[in-house]
Motif scaffolding. Structure first.
Motif, PDB file in Angstrom:
ATOM      1  N   ALA A   1      16.939  -8.490 -20.628  1.00 12.02           N
ATOM      2  CA  ALA A   1      17.313  -8.098 -19.277  1.00 12.02           C
ATOM      3  C   ALA A   1      16.337  -7.035 -18.791  1.00 12.02           C
ATOM      4  N   LEU A   2      15.746  -7.282 -17.639  1.00 17.33           N
ATOM      5  CA  LEU A   2      14.911  -6.285 -16.962  1.00 17.33           C
ATOM      6  C   LEU A   2      15.811  -5.672 -15.896  1.00 17.33           C
ATOM      7  N   VAL A   3      16.069  -4.369 -16.000  1.00 21.52           N
ATOM      8  CA  VAL A   3      17.073  -3.718 -15.170  1.00 21.52           C
ATOM      9  C   VAL A   3      16.448  -2.550 -14.418  1.00 21.52           C
ATOM     10  N   SER A   4      16.715  -2.486 -13.128  1.00 22.18           N
ATOM     11  CA  SER A   4      16.297  -1.340 -12.327  1.00 22.18           C
ATOM     12  C   SER A   4      16.862  -0.073 -12.958  1.00 22.18           C
ATOM     13  N   SER A   5      16.095   0.998 -12.873  1.00 19.25           N
ATOM     14  CA  SER A   5      16.541   2.265 -13.462  1.00 19.25           C
ATOM     15  C   SER A   5      17.516   3.022 -12.562  1.00 19.25           C
ATOM     16  N   ALA A   6      17.815   2.532 -11.361  1.00 15.96           N
ATOM     17  CA  ALA A   6      18.761   3.209 -10.469  1.00 15.96           C
ATOM     18  C   ALA A   6      20.141   3.264 -11.133  1.00 15.96           C
TER      19      ALA A   6
ATOM     20  N   ARG B   1      23.193   2.708 -10.108  1.00 12.70           N
ATOM     21  CA  ARG B   1      24.102   1.581  -9.902  1.00 12.70           C
ATOM     22  C   ARG B   1      23.713   0.356 -10.716  1.00 12.70           C
ATOM     23  N   ALA B   2      22.418   0.155 -10.927  1.00 13.98           N
ATOM     24  CA  ALA B   2      21.968  -0.974 -11.745  1.00 13.98           C
ATOM     25  C   ALA B   2      22.265  -0.703 -13.220  1.00 13.98           C
TER      26      ALA B   2
ATOM     27  N   LEU C   1      17.028 -12.224 -17.673  1.00 13.13           N
ATOM     28  CA  LEU C   1      17.874 -11.719 -16.597  1.00 13.13           C
ATOM     29  C   LEU C   1      17.146 -10.585 -15.894  1.00 13.13           C
ATOM     30  N   VAL C   2      17.172 -10.578 -14.558  1.00  9.03           N
ATOM     31  CA  VAL C   2      16.631  -9.465 -13.778  1.00  9.03           C
ATOM     32  C   VAL C   2      17.778  -8.913 -12.946  1.00  9.03           C
ATOM     33  N   LEU C   3      18.062  -7.630 -13.130  1.00 12.29           N
ATOM     34  CA  LEU C   3      19.155  -6.967 -12.429  1.00 12.29           C
ATOM     35  C   LEU C   3      18.549  -5.925 -11.492  1.00 12.29           C
ATOM     36  N   GLY C   4      18.713  -6.159 -10.187  1.00 16.78           N
ATOM     37  CA  GLY C   4      18.072  -5.268  -9.223  1.00 16.78           C
ATOM     38  C   GLY C   4      18.804  -5.202  -7.904  1.00 16.78           C
ATOM     39  N   HIS C   5      18.023  -5.178  -6.826  1.00 17.72           N
ATOM     40  CA  HIS C   5      18.525  -4.814  -5.505  1.00 17.72           C
ATOM     41  C   HIS C   5      18.086  -5.811  -4.427  1.00 17.72           C
ATOM     42  N   ASN C   6      18.860  -5.841  -3.370  1.00 15.34           N
ATOM     43  CA  ASN C   6      18.451  -6.529  -2.139  1.00 15.34           C
ATOM     44  C   ASN C   6      17.642  -5.557  -1.299  1.00 15.34           C
ATOM     45  N   PRO C   7      16.785  -6.024  -0.406  1.00 16.76           N
ATOM     46  CA  PRO C   7      16.606  -7.424  -0.064  1.00 16.76           C
ATOM     47  C   PRO C   7      15.654  -8.182  -1.000  1.00 16.76           C
ATOM     48  N   GLY C   8      14.963  -7.487  -1.883  1.00 16.58           N
ATOM     49  CA  GLY C   8      13.965  -8.127  -2.739  1.00 16.58           C
ATOM     50  C   GLY C   8      14.484  -9.267  -3.578  1.00 16.58           C
TER      51      GLY C   8
END
Length: 175
Positions: free
Chosen positions: A50-55, A57-58, A103-110
């Motif tokens: 899983a590649l996960v945004s460091s924010a 909420r992610a 798995l990629v866990l991130g944000h909209n709109p991207g």
């Protein structure tokens, strides 16, 4: 064949205590939705990485998914925070060749824009639903006919499933 899962972080509070977008935490619905999607995902396709945004909420979304995906390694990536579709696409293309399910866990709109642009084939109803929105904790699963992640191409992948917590709850209530 490779399998790609794009997952938007779960529902969050409007503002963080710090006032920074990066620090927003999951709200109660987001916590429940993360666990729901985690269980659904575990029954379908357990990713290897899983590649996960460091924010925040992610990370919190990942923390609630992780117990359902015990064999999945995780890499937190600062570059996925509010990344545009091209940045996310490049991150995927850099994934190790040994990983067949990512798995990629991130944000909209991207994430939403990338999901839309990856579609080659898709059921009409799922294509139409995804065209409107990738809601919080929305999960898009693709089959990618490629030998390595570096060969990932736009408009060349099969949308296998598109699921949202709202749909899972509706399906559960219909039973």
């Amino acid at each position: 064949m490779r399998h790609l899962i794009l997952l938007r972080h779960a529902k969050t509070e409007r503002d963080s205590e710090s006032g920074e977008d990066y620090d927003r935490r999951l709200d109660e619905r987001g916590q429940l939705d993360s666990a729901l999607i985690g269980a659904w995902l575990a029954a379908r396709q357990v990713p290897e990485l899983a590649l996960v945004s460091s924010a925040v909420r992610a990370r919190e979304t990942w923390d609630l998914l992780a117990p359902h995906l015990p064999r999945c390694r995780v890499e937190f990536q600062d570059g996925l925070y509010l990344a545009n579709p091209l940045q996310i696409f490049k991150a995927i293309r850099r994934a190790p060749d040994s990983v067949t399910s990512l798995l990629v866990l991130g944000h909209n709109p991207g994430l939403h824009e990338l999901a839309w642009n990856l579609i080659g084939e898709a059921p009409a109803s799922e294509r139409d639903t995804l065209a409107r929105n990738l809601p919080t904790c929305g999960t898009v699963m693709f089959d990618c006919p490629i030998p390595t992640w570096s060969k990932l191409a736009l408009q060349a992948n099969t949308l296998r499933e598109f699921m949202t917590p709202k749909q899972l709850k509706a399906d559960s209530n219909a039973r």
